[in-house]
Design an enzyme around this catalytic site. Sequence first.
Site, PDB file in Angstrom:
ATOM      1  N   GLU A  83       0.842  -1.192   0.000  1.00 10.47           N
ATOM      2  CA  GLU A  83       0.000   0.000   0.000  1.00 10.47           C
ATOM      3  C   GLU A  83       0.881   1.246   0.000  1.00 10.47           C
ATOM      4  OE1 GLU A  83      -1.983   0.995   3.794  1.00 10.47           O
ATOM      5  OE2 GLU A  83      -1.485  -1.045   4.389  1.00 10.47           O
ATOM      6  N   CYS A 115      -3.451  -3.425   4.674  1.00 11.97           N
ATOM      7  CA  CYS A 115      -2.552  -4.465   5.186  1.00 11.97           C
ATOM      8  C   CYS A 115      -2.989  -5.875   4.815  1.00 11.97           C
ATOM      9  CB  CYS A 115      -2.438  -4.358   6.702  1.00 11.97           C
ATOM     10  SG  CYS A 115      -1.896  -2.748   7.244  1.00 11.97           S
ATOM     11  N   HIS A 237      -2.429  -9.632  12.434  1.00 10.96           N
ATOM     12  CA  HIS A 237      -1.835  -8.416  11.874  1.00 10.96           C
ATOM     13  C   HIS A 237      -1.447  -7.521  13.047  1.00 10.96           C
ATOM     14  CE1 HIS A 237      -1.066  -4.720   9.933  1.00 10.96           C
ATOM     15  NE2 HIS A 237      -2.163  -4.134  10.388  1.00 10.96           N
TER      16      HIS A 237
HETATM   17  P1  HMG Z   1      -2.702   7.217  21.438  1.00 13.68           P
HETATM   18  O1  HMG Z   1      -3.847   8.143  21.603  1.00 13.68           O
HETATM   19  O2  HMG Z   1      -1.378   7.823  21.207  1.00 13.68           O
HETATM   20  O3  HMG Z   1      -2.488   6.273  22.673  1.00 13.68           O
HETATM   21  O4  HMG Z   1      -3.077   6.263  20.225  1.00 13.68           O
HETATM   22  P2  HMG Z   1      -3.468   5.918  23.896  1.00 13.68           P
HETATM   23  O5  HMG Z   1      -3.631   7.089  24.779  1.00 13.68           O
HETATM   24  O6  HMG Z   1      -4.709   5.239  23.368  1.00 13.68           O
HETATM   25  O7  HMG Z   1      -2.534   4.875  24.644  1.00 13.68           O
HETATM   26  C1  HMG Z   1      -2.201   3.665  24.037  1.00 13.68           C
HETATM   27  C2  HMG Z   1      -2.173   2.597  25.126  1.00 13.68           C
HETATM   28  O8  HMG Z   1      -1.080   2.872  26.001  1.00 13.68           O
HETATM   29  C3  HMG Z   1      -3.439   2.579  25.994  1.00 13.68           C
HETATM   30  O9  HMG Z   1      -3.712   1.226  26.302  1.00 13.68           O
HETATM   31  C4  HMG Z   1      -2.981   3.316  27.251  1.00 13.68           C
HETATM   32  O10 HMG Z   1      -3.717   2.954  28.407  1.00 13.68           O
HETATM   33  C5  HMG Z   1      -1.544   2.845  27.349  1.00 13.68           C
HETATM   34  P3  HMG Z   1      -5.150   0.585  25.930  1.00 13.68           P
HETATM   35  O11 HMG Z   1      -6.165   1.371  26.643  1.00 13.68           O
HETATM   36  O12 HMG Z   1      -5.294   0.728  24.416  1.00 13.68           O
HETATM   37  O13 HMG Z   1      -5.018  -0.834  26.347  1.00 13.68           O
HETATM   38  N1  HMG Z   1      -0.673   3.730  28.125  1.00 13.68           N
HETATM   39  C6  HMG Z   1       0.298   3.279  28.937  1.00 13.68           C
HETATM   40  N2  HMG Z   1       0.699   2.032  29.257  1.00 13.68           N
HETATM   41  C7  HMG Z   1       1.763   1.894  30.115  1.00 13.68           C
HETATM   42  N3  HMG Z   1       2.410   2.962  30.662  1.00 13.68           N
HETATM   43  C8  HMG Z   1       2.037   4.221  30.375  1.00 13.68           C
HETATM   44  C9  HMG Z   1       0.945   4.418  29.474  1.00 13.68           C
HETATM   45  N4  HMG Z   1       0.322   5.512  28.968  1.00 13.68           N
HETATM   46  C10 HMG Z   1      -0.658   5.074  28.152  1.00 13.68           C
HETATM   47  N5  HMG Z   1       2.691   5.246  30.901  1.00 13.68           N
HETATM   48  C11 HMG Z   1      -3.186   4.526  18.631  1.00 13.68           C
HETATM   49  C12 HMG Z   1      -2.801   4.905  20.065  1.00 13.68           C
HETATM   50  C13 HMG Z   1      -2.951   3.058  18.419  1.00 13.68           C
HETATM   51  C14 HMG Z   1      -4.650   4.858  18.385  1.00 13.68           C
HETATM   52  C15 HMG Z   1      -2.287   5.359  17.674  1.00 13.68           C
HETATM   53  O14 HMG Z   1      -0.958   4.929  17.789  1.00 13.68           O
HETATM   54  C16 HMG Z   1      -2.699   5.278  16.227  1.00 13.68           C
HETATM   55  O15 HMG Z   1      -3.529   6.055  15.753  1.00 13.68           O
HETATM   56  N6  HMG Z   1      -2.072   4.339  15.444  1.00 13.68           N
HETATM   57  C17 HMG Z   1      -2.346   4.171  14.029  1.00 13.68           C
HETATM   58  C18 HMG Z   1      -3.613   3.367  13.796  1.00 13.68           C
HETATM   59  C19 HMG Z   1      -3.498   1.934  14.219  1.00 13.68           C
HETATM   60  O16 HMG Z   1      -2.428   1.393  14.364  1.00 13.68           O
HETATM   61  N7  HMG Z   1      -4.649   1.261  14.337  1.00 13.68           N
HETATM   62  C20 HMG Z   1      -4.691  -0.140  14.662  1.00 13.68           C
HETATM   63  C21 HMG Z   1      -5.892  -0.883  14.067  1.00 13.68           C
HETATM   64  S1  HMG Z   1      -6.090  -0.555  12.317  1.00 13.68           S
HETATM   65  C22 HMG Z   1      -4.919  -1.571  11.544  1.00 13.68           C
HETATM   66  O17 HMG Z   1      -4.362  -2.425  12.148  1.00 13.68           O
HETATM   67  C23 HMG Z   1      -4.639  -1.302  10.097  1.00 13.68           C
HETATM   68  C24 HMG Z   1      -3.365  -0.556   9.797  1.00 13.68           C
HETATM   69  O18 HMG Z   1      -2.255  -1.394   9.966  1.00 13.68           O
HETATM   70  C25 HMG Z   1      -3.399   0.009   8.379  1.00 13.68           C
HETATM   71  C26 HMG Z   1      -3.707  -0.934   7.238  1.00 13.68           C
HETATM   72  O19 HMG Z   1      -4.535  -1.814   7.272  1.00 13.68           O
HETATM   73  O20 HMG Z   1      -3.131  -0.656   6.174  1.00 13.68           O
HETATM   74  C27 HMG Z   1      -3.154   0.660  10.726  1.00 13.68           C
END
Ligand code: HMG
Length: 398
Positions: A83, A115, A237
């Site tokens: 992609e 993906c 994935h």
């Molecule tokens: P964010 O807002 O930066 O992070 O976004 P958050 O505030 O949601 O925190 C992440 C986790 O860390 C949370 O855990 C927090 O509690 C924890 P959860 O509630 O999720 O279990 N946390 C801590 N843990 C330990 N110590 C600490 C601490 N502080 C917080 N001090 C997000 C996270 C993944 C949304 C962001 O990185 C993002 O937008 N990523 C890109 C999208 C993505 O990866 N989506 C996944 C599903 S879609 C997919 O897989 C397809 C894809 O690969 C594309 C394709 O298909 O081509 C993306």
Amino acid sequence: MPSEIAIGIHDLSIASTQYMLTHATLAAQNGANLGKYERGIGQRSMSMPALDEDIVTMAAAAAAPILQRHSADRIRTVVFATESAVDQAKAAGIHVHSLLGLPSATRVVELKQACYGGTAGLQFAVSLVHRDPAEQVLVIASDLSKYDLGSPGEATQGAAAVAMLVSAAPALVRVDEPSGLFTADVMDFWRPNYRTTALVDGRESISAYLQAVEGTWKDYTERGGRSLGEFSAFCYHQPFTKMAHKAHVHLLNYCGREVDTGAVDRAVGPTTAYNAVIGNSYTASMYLGLAALLDNADDLSNRTIGFLSYGSGAVAEFFAGTVTPGYRAHLRSAAHRAVISRRQEIDYARYRAIHEHAFPVDGGNYPVPRETTGPFRLAGLSGHKRIYELTSNPHLEA
Ligand code: HMG
């Protein structure tokens, strides 16, 4: 009707980039708590390309060792899933075909569905081999994931390629029937043609992924698939490695099973070793999970692995694979570890320069200085064409 012929992954080889940025460096720069990266999303570093690396150079580097070991005699199809395409018309696989000196009697095609594309390629390859078991198909999944600086997705960037030789009587993993399929029209993650960085609704993307876990499992069981207890490990994935844990917990809940954290760790933990330090490699990610599992787990001969491939937008597939007895003699574990250890750590300023770099689009002559120590490089752009070359120091390993 289930296939009588065993068809699947006969060889598997991974490649990544010249550089890597640690999450400690990123956290120090943006003030994030490192625990959020290392424990919250399960990422420790991300692969970053040198300016003379891209999906083609990674793909060729992943595929070259396969051709050294098996020759190209039976390969009549190359499927390139990505992609992060380098051209809107020409398949990136044709550059790889040329770099690797594959015969002209080959069909080459590029596949896209976020993906999920690598799994589409694998399943199409299985069908082609089923039609003529004497043929082999080279399936390559290669991607660079890139989000805006300072966005939540930035910490999930990465880059890698996986090349798989799909064949009858596979030495590594037989791909089993049935598959559970799921498609839903969601805008959780996308990249319009005019953008180099992806757009994403992070929370929506996680919930769309979990919906797809349910949807594929439902279809898989309705089509007579195996029961949950028959699987020894699950390759999900991995946009970030914690997602594999979330997905497995969700599957257990959906199936009404008790969630035991230790059991979840045992089912998915060994699949996360490479993704935790490489980052999201989109189409390649689930197969990096398979590589890590086969390279690092105790003997899995005759064991069944569950695969959950998800591509935003969204398409997903659940299928099973059975590990071939004696597979360990065919692994490339040392080479895979070297792919990770050979990367040079870069500081934030260098990362930022790589992130912000863009080649001119005026069709001029732009040689690219040599940076990569990998076997293939982007030598330059000229007349709107990308020019690739074999480096003088190819590091090719059989
Ligand atoms: P964010 O807002 O930066 O992070 O976004 P958050 O505030 O949601 O925190 C992440 C986790 O860390 C949370 O855990 C927090 O509690 C924890 P959860 O509630 O999720 O279990 N946390 C801590 N843990 C330990 N110590 C600490 C601490 N502080 C917080 N001090 C997000 C996270 C993944 C949304 C962001 O990185 C993002 O937008 N990523 C890109 C999208 C993505 O990866 N989506 C996944 C599903 S879609 C997919 O897989 C397809 C894809 O690969 C594309 C394709 O298909 O081509 C993306």
